[in-house]
Each structure stands twice: as structure tokens, then as C-alpha cells.
Motif scaffolding. Structure first.
Motif, PDB file in Angstrom:
ATOM      1  N   THR A 220      63.453  10.970  55.531  1.00 23.88           N
ATOM      2  CA  THR A 220      63.239  10.954  54.073  1.00 23.88           C
ATOM      3  C   THR A 220      62.613   9.630  53.630  1.00 23.88           C
ATOM      4  OG1 THR A 220      65.086  12.470  53.700  1.00 23.88           O
ATOM      5  CG2 THR A 220      64.351  11.144  51.827  1.00 23.88           C
ATOM      6  N   GLN A 221      63.208   8.522  54.073  1.00 26.49           N
ATOM      7  CA  GLN A 221      62.687   7.202  53.705  1.00 26.49           C
ATOM      8  C   GLN A 221      61.325   6.974  54.348  1.00 26.49           C
ATOM      9  OE1 GLN A 221      65.197   3.891  54.747  1.00 26.49           O
ATOM     10  NE2 GLN A 221      63.936   2.399  53.677  1.00 26.49           N
ATOM     11  N   GLY A 222      61.167   7.386  55.598  1.00 20.71           N
ATOM     12  CA  GLY A 222      59.905   7.177  56.303  1.00 20.71           C
ATOM     13  C   GLY A 222      58.744   7.914  55.667  1.00 20.71           C
ATOM     14  N   GLU A 223      58.996   9.131  55.169  1.00 21.46           N
ATOM     15  CA  GLU A 223      57.943   9.886  54.504  1.00 21.46           C
ATOM     16  C   GLU A 223      57.475   9.178  53.238  1.00 21.46           C
ATOM     17  OE1 GLU A 223      56.953  14.460  53.066  1.00 21.46           O
ATOM     18  OE2 GLU A 223      59.026  13.846  53.394  1.00 21.46           O
ATOM     19  N   GLN A 224      58.412   8.583  52.486  1.00 19.72           N
ATOM     20  CA  GLN A 224      58.048   7.843  51.278  1.00 19.72           C
ATOM     21  C   GLN A 224      57.197   6.629  51.621  1.00 19.72           C
ATOM     22  OE1 GLN A 224      61.891   6.970  49.611  1.00 19.72           O
ATOM     23  NE2 GLN A 224      62.145   9.005  48.704  1.00 19.72           N
ATOM     24  N   ILE A 225      57.589   5.898  52.655  1.00 15.45           N
ATOM     25  CA  ILE A 225      56.827   4.715  53.071  1.00 15.45           C
ATOM     26  C   ILE A 225      55.450   5.136  53.572  1.00 15.45           C
ATOM     27  CG2 ILE A 225      56.747   2.761  54.656  1.00 15.45           C
ATOM     28  CD1 ILE A 225      58.876   2.538  52.474  1.00 15.45           C
ATOM     29  N   TYR A 226      55.400   6.189  54.372  1.00 16.15           N
ATOM     30  CA  TYR A 226      54.119   6.653  54.916  1.00 16.15           C
ATOM     31  C   TYR A 226      53.165   7.045  53.790  1.00 16.15           C
ATOM     32  CZ  TYR A 226      50.681   9.354  57.498  1.00 16.15           C
ATOM     33  OH  TYR A 226      49.496   9.815  58.014  1.00 16.15           O
ATOM     34  N   THR A 227      53.661   7.767  52.799  1.00 12.22           N
ATOM     35  CA  THR A 227      52.819   8.207  51.683  1.00 12.22           C
ATOM     36  C   THR A 227      52.255   7.016  50.919  1.00 12.22           C
ATOM     37  OG1 THR A 227      54.101  10.248  51.460  1.00 12.22           O
ATOM     38  CG2 THR A 227      52.772   9.571  49.570  1.00 12.22           C
ATOM     39  N   SER A 228      53.057   5.963  50.758  1.00 13.91           N
ATOM     40  CA  SER A 228      52.640   4.804  49.971  1.00 13.91           C
ATOM     41  C   SER A 228      51.708   3.884  50.737  1.00 13.91           C
ATOM     42  CB  SER A 228      53.876   4.011  49.511  1.00 13.91           C
ATOM     43  OG  SER A 228      54.704   4.811  48.695  1.00 13.91           O
ATOM     44  N   TYR A 229      51.910   3.719  52.049  1.00 14.24           N
ATOM     45  CA  TYR A 229      51.203   2.686  52.792  1.00 14.24           C
ATOM     46  C   TYR A 229      50.244   3.207  53.869  1.00 14.24           C
ATOM     47  CZ  TYR A 229      54.424  -0.707  50.705  1.00 14.24           C
ATOM     48  OH  TYR A 229      55.127  -1.494  49.815  1.00 14.24           O
ATOM     49  N   CYS A 230      50.437   4.418  54.344  1.00 15.91           N
ATOM     50  CA  CYS A 230      49.684   4.877  55.507  1.00 15.91           C
ATOM     51  C   CYS A 230      48.770   6.062  55.236  1.00 15.91           C
ATOM     52  CB  CYS A 230      50.647   5.259  56.644  1.00 15.91           C
ATOM     53  SG  CYS A 230      51.926   4.025  56.984  1.00 15.91           S
ATOM     54  N   ALA A 231      49.125   6.892  54.238  1.00 18.17           N
ATOM     55  CA  ALA A 231      48.409   8.146  54.032  1.00 18.17           C
ATOM     56  C   ALA A 231      46.960   7.950  53.607  1.00 18.17           C
ATOM     57  CB  ALA A 231      49.142   8.998  52.993  1.00 18.17           C
TER      58      ALA A 231
ATOM     59  N   LEU B 244      40.932  10.461  59.902  1.00 16.20           N
ATOM     60  CA  LEU B 244      39.535  10.790  59.634  1.00 16.20           C
ATOM     61  C   LEU B 244      38.773  10.576  60.933  1.00 16.20           C
ATOM     62  CD1 LEU B 244      38.980   9.075  56.170  1.00 16.20           C
ATOM     63  CD2 LEU B 244      39.239  11.512  56.602  1.00 16.20           C
ATOM     64  N   PRO B 245      38.296  11.632  61.567  1.00 20.15           N
ATOM     65  CA  PRO B 245      37.636  11.505  62.866  1.00 20.15           C
ATOM     66  C   PRO B 245      36.527  10.463  62.855  1.00 20.15           C
ATOM     67  CG  PRO B 245      37.989  13.816  62.325  1.00 20.15           C
ATOM     68  CD  PRO B 245      38.357  13.035  61.094  1.00 20.15           C
ATOM     69  N   GLY B 246      36.586   9.578  63.836  1.00 16.83           N
ATOM     70  CA  GLY B 246      35.587   8.530  63.948  1.00 16.83           C
ATOM     71  C   GLY B 246      35.848   7.323  63.092  1.00 16.83           C
ATOM     72  N   VAL B 247      36.825   7.408  62.182  1.00 17.80           N
ATOM     73  CA  VAL B 247      37.131   6.284  61.289  1.00 17.80           C
ATOM     74  C   VAL B 247      38.589   5.844  61.462  1.00 17.80           C
ATOM     75  CG1 VAL B 247      37.135   5.453  58.908  1.00 17.80           C
ATOM     76  CG2 VAL B 247      35.442   7.145  59.633  1.00 17.80           C
ATOM     77  N   PHE B 248      39.510   6.757  61.188  1.00 16.41           N
ATOM     78  CA  PHE B 248      40.937   6.464  61.334  1.00 16.41           C
ATOM     79  C   PHE B 248      41.544   7.492  62.288  1.00 16.41           C
ATOM     80  CE2 PHE B 248      39.834   5.188  56.941  1.00 16.41           C
ATOM     81  CZ  PHE B 248      39.974   3.812  57.101  1.00 16.41           C
ATOM     82  N   PRO B 249      42.249   7.039  63.324  1.00 16.17           N
ATOM     83  CA  PRO B 249      42.747   7.959  64.346  1.00 16.17           C
ATOM     84  C   PRO B 249      43.838   8.890  63.828  1.00 16.17           C
ATOM     85  CG  PRO B 249      43.642   5.762  64.679  1.00 16.17           C
ATOM     86  CD  PRO B 249      42.620   5.641  63.604  1.00 16.17           C
ATOM     87  N   SER B 250      43.906  10.062  64.441  1.00 10.21           N
ATOM     88  CA  SER B 250      44.961  11.012  64.135  1.00 10.21           C
ATOM     89  C   SER B 250      46.271  10.533  64.746  1.00 10.21           C
ATOM     90  CB  SER B 250      44.591  12.384  64.687  1.00 10.21           C
ATOM     91  OG  SER B 250      45.690  13.273  64.602  1.00 10.21           O
ATOM     92  N   LEU B 251      47.364  10.806  64.055  1.00  7.78           N
ATOM     93  CA  LEU B 251      48.687  10.461  64.573  1.00  7.78           C
ATOM     94  C   LEU B 251      49.369  11.669  65.219  1.00  7.78           C
ATOM     95  CD1 LEU B 251      50.050   8.208  61.664  1.00  7.78           C
ATOM     96  CD2 LEU B 251      48.843   7.539  63.749  1.00  7.78           C
TER      97      LEU B 251
END
Length: 372
Positions: free
Chosen positions: A277-288, A298-305
Motif C-alpha cells: 500500500t505504501q509502496g504504491e503511493q511512493i511509486y506513483t509520486s516518484y517513479c511513475a 518507455l521502450p528505448g528511454v526508460f526501462p520496463s520494471l
């Protein structure tokens, strides 16, 4: 009114009303912005005067020395007097313009006797502010709701010009800025202060301001710095010195409490559900923004996780890249942006979301141990 007087009135009106024109340069609220505005108006008046003289002579010549009046053009070649005149007159004008311009430029670079120093660090795509000798620092991030950006909600008047934490400065005090960058070239620009300084990685540039009027002033990054260049605004709140001193004491208290809370979290153990729950909030704010909400990147720009070597590899390597970033890429270090518990939660989320299902549950103590 005679036609010639009417014409002169029309020509002179823009000069004397230029300061109140909506498209003219604004005066700003700082000492330097006032000097820049005065310099701008001085040069404008000089240019207008030159234009009036040049076009006035042209108009006079066209009317009174035209061929239809039987005027024969003068015949002269290589006039030494004319060449001396058109060389000396522009030279003198340029000297007269250079004196106030040089004075203003010297004043813009004079950061001595500052009462407060703020380190401004740009990164993709946010600003970090650190108050020297105050133990207060924070990131300032765009706070415009995602629904407005995606055209799913009406846009606010300050669309893309609002942040979660503005830079707070005292009025009537000289503030020095030290500007740098963690990754690429950014540019910290606040028009009301007449401050625009490039943030270059590995270098520190200086600027200063002394705002004379309280209020909220907005700016933007003025250097194309990547995908989200248009999403790193600047908001500065100028308040009275007494209110600023109280604000600083409050921020120091909050910083101390945050440190205590972060230390207390090191002994806490979160369940998988709590971490997700907490990780999803952090991911949405900082990583998404880079890796996308679905983790596909984004292929060729940002790698898939999704099933990536980092996600499927050792936990230590995953924690390390979140803590320290990756040189030469847009992956920045989050060790100063997030607490150990927040990093543990987002790593747990990434290793178990989108079908990764590693089953790993990382705790704050694991992150703290690796960050030592």
C-alpha cells in the motif's frame, strides 16, 4: 492642433506611457529587478529618441527635398566630416548606454553581505532547497493534479505553476542563491526577482535577491532538461522577516521530528500488505513519470520494471540503485528524498507488482544497513 504637432504627439505617446503598457517589462519586486527595469526603460528611451531623429530627418527630406519640387540632389563623395560624424555619434551613444548597463551587471553579481544563503539544486524534475546553517532542506515538486494534466478536470489558474512546498524567503533581507544540478543542465528563473541562473552539474553559480514586497512569485525551469521539463515549476513565498524567523523555527522542529520518526521506523516491521500500500503511493509520486503507472516504462528511454534483471536479481542491487541512482541515466538517487521505510516499501512494491511476485518483503532496517 497642426498636423505636424499631432504626428509628434502620436510618436511621443508610446514613449511616455511605456511603463504602464501590459506587454512591457514588469518592474518586479526586488532591488535588482528594479535596476534591470530602469536600465530597460533608459535604453528604450534612447532607441526611441534615435528613431525619432532618424525617421524625422527622413520624413523632412522626403517632404521638402522631393524631385517634384525641383530639388536637385547634392553631389558629394567620401565626405570626411560625414564619416567622422556617423562614427563618433554612435560611439558616444554606446558609451552612454554602457555606463548604466555595466553598473547593473556589476550589481547583479554582487552577492556579498548576504543575510541568508540558499542552495538550489535542480534534478529531473524537481528542485531541492537547502538553507545554509539552518538544518532545513526540502524538495519542491509539482502539485498540479494528474487529472488536470490528462485533461480529465478543469485546469486551475496556476496550472503547472504550483508545488507542494514553496521556497520561503524573508522580505527586506539580502538572500544569496547557490545554484547547481544533480544530473543535466537546468535553469532557475523567477521573473519577479530578475534572477535566471543556469544549474550546471559539477558547478555552482551565484545569484541574489532582496524582495521588497511580500507575496507569492512563480517561475519555471528555463532550460530544456528532458521529458518533464515543463513540469518543474518554481514557487517562492516572500513573507515578513518576523514571520520568516518563526517559520524557520517551525521547520527546524519538523525536521528534528522527521529524523526521530525515521529512526523509529528502523525497528518497525511492515507486513506485505502494508508495504504494498505504501509502496504504491511512493511509486506513483516518484517513479511513475518515467517507468509509467503500469511499470512498462518507455521502450528505448526508460526501462520496463516487469521481469527486469534488477527486479528479478538480488535485493541488494535493487535497493542500491534506488538509493544511489545510476550514473549517466535519468535514474536519480533517492537516499535524500525518501526515508528508509519508504524506499523499502517501494522496492517491495516493485518486486511484487505487475506479476513480478517475488514474495520479497524489504524492511527499513535492510535499507539502512545497506546505506551505511
Amino acid at each position: 492642433m497642426k498636423p505636424i504637432q499631432y504626428l509628434l504627439a502620436c510618436l511621443l505617446m508610446p514613449i511616455f506611457s511605456a511603463s504602464s503598457m501590459p506587454l512591457n517589462m514588469t518592474q518586479g519586486v526586488s532591488v535588482i529587478s528594479g535596476k534591470v527595469y530602469d536600465l530597460h526603460m533608459t535604453i528604450l528611451y534612447i532607441c526611441c529618441a534615435i528613431g525619432l531623429v532618424v525617421f524625422g530627418i527622413m520624413l523632412y527630406s522626403i517632404i521638402y527635398h522631393r524631385k517634384s519640387k525641383g530639388v536637385k540632389p547634392a553631389q558629394f563623395h567620401e565626405s570626411t566630416k560625414v564619416e567622422i560624424a556617423w562614427t563618433l555619434i554612435p560611439f558616444v551613444i554606446l558609451i552612454l548606454m554602457a555606463i548604466p548597463a555595466t553598473s547593473t551587471l556589476i550589481a547583479m553579481e554582487d552577492t556579498e553581505d548576504a543575510e541568508l544563503t540558499v542552495m538550489i539544486t535542480g534534478s529531473q524534475w524537481k528542485w531541492h532547497y537547502q538553507y545554509f546553517d539552518q538544518d532545513v532542506g526540502f524538495y519542491s515538486i509539482l502539485s498540479t493534479p494528474r487529472d488536470q494534466i490528462d485533461n480529465l478536470a478543469p485546469k486551475d489558474i496556476n496550472y503547472l505553476l504550483e508545488v507542494d512546498k514553496p521556497l520561503v524567503l524573508p522580505a527586506h533581507r539580502k538572500v544569496r542563491f547557490l545554484v547547481t544540478s544533480e544530473d543535466v543542465i537546468h535553469s532557475w528563473w523567477v521573473p519577479a526577482f530578475a534572477v535566471k541562473k543556469d544549474a550546471n552539474p559539477g558547478f555552482i553559480n551565484e545569484a541574489w535577491t532582496r524582495a521588497e514586497t511580500t507575496g507569492t512569485y512563480r517561475g519555471q525551469c528555463a532550460e530544456l532538461c528532458g521529458k518533464d521539463h515543463g513540469f518543474m515549476p518554481i514557487v517562492v513565498e516572500v513573507i515578513e522577516p518576523e514571520a520568516f524567523d518563526l517559520w524557520m523555527v517551525e521547520q527546524q522542529s519538523l525536521a528534528a521530528k522527521a529524523d526521530e520518526q525515521a529512526q523509529a521506523q528502523l525497528s518497525q516491521t511492515l507486513s506485505m500488505a502494508e508495504s504494498m500500500t505504501q509502496g504504491e503511493q511512493i511509486y506513483t509520486s516518484y517513479c511513475a513519470a518515467c517507468h509509467q503507472p503500469n511499470g512498462a516504462g518507455l521502450p528505448g528511454v526508460f526501462p520496463s520494471l516487469i521481469g527486469s534483471p534488477i527486479i528479478k536479481g538480488p535485493v541488494a542491487g535493487h535497493i542500491d540503485i534506488v538509493l544511489h541512482g545510476k550514473a549517466g541515466t535519468a535514474m536519480q538517487a533517492f537516499s535524500k528524498q525518501l526515508t528508509a521505510q519508504q524506499i523499502a516499501a517501494v522496492v517491495t512494491f516493485e518486486r511484487n507488482a505487475w506479476g513480478n511476485d517475488s514474495g520479497d518483503v524489504i524492511q527499513a532496517a535492510d535499507v539502512s544497513q545497506q546505506n551505511q
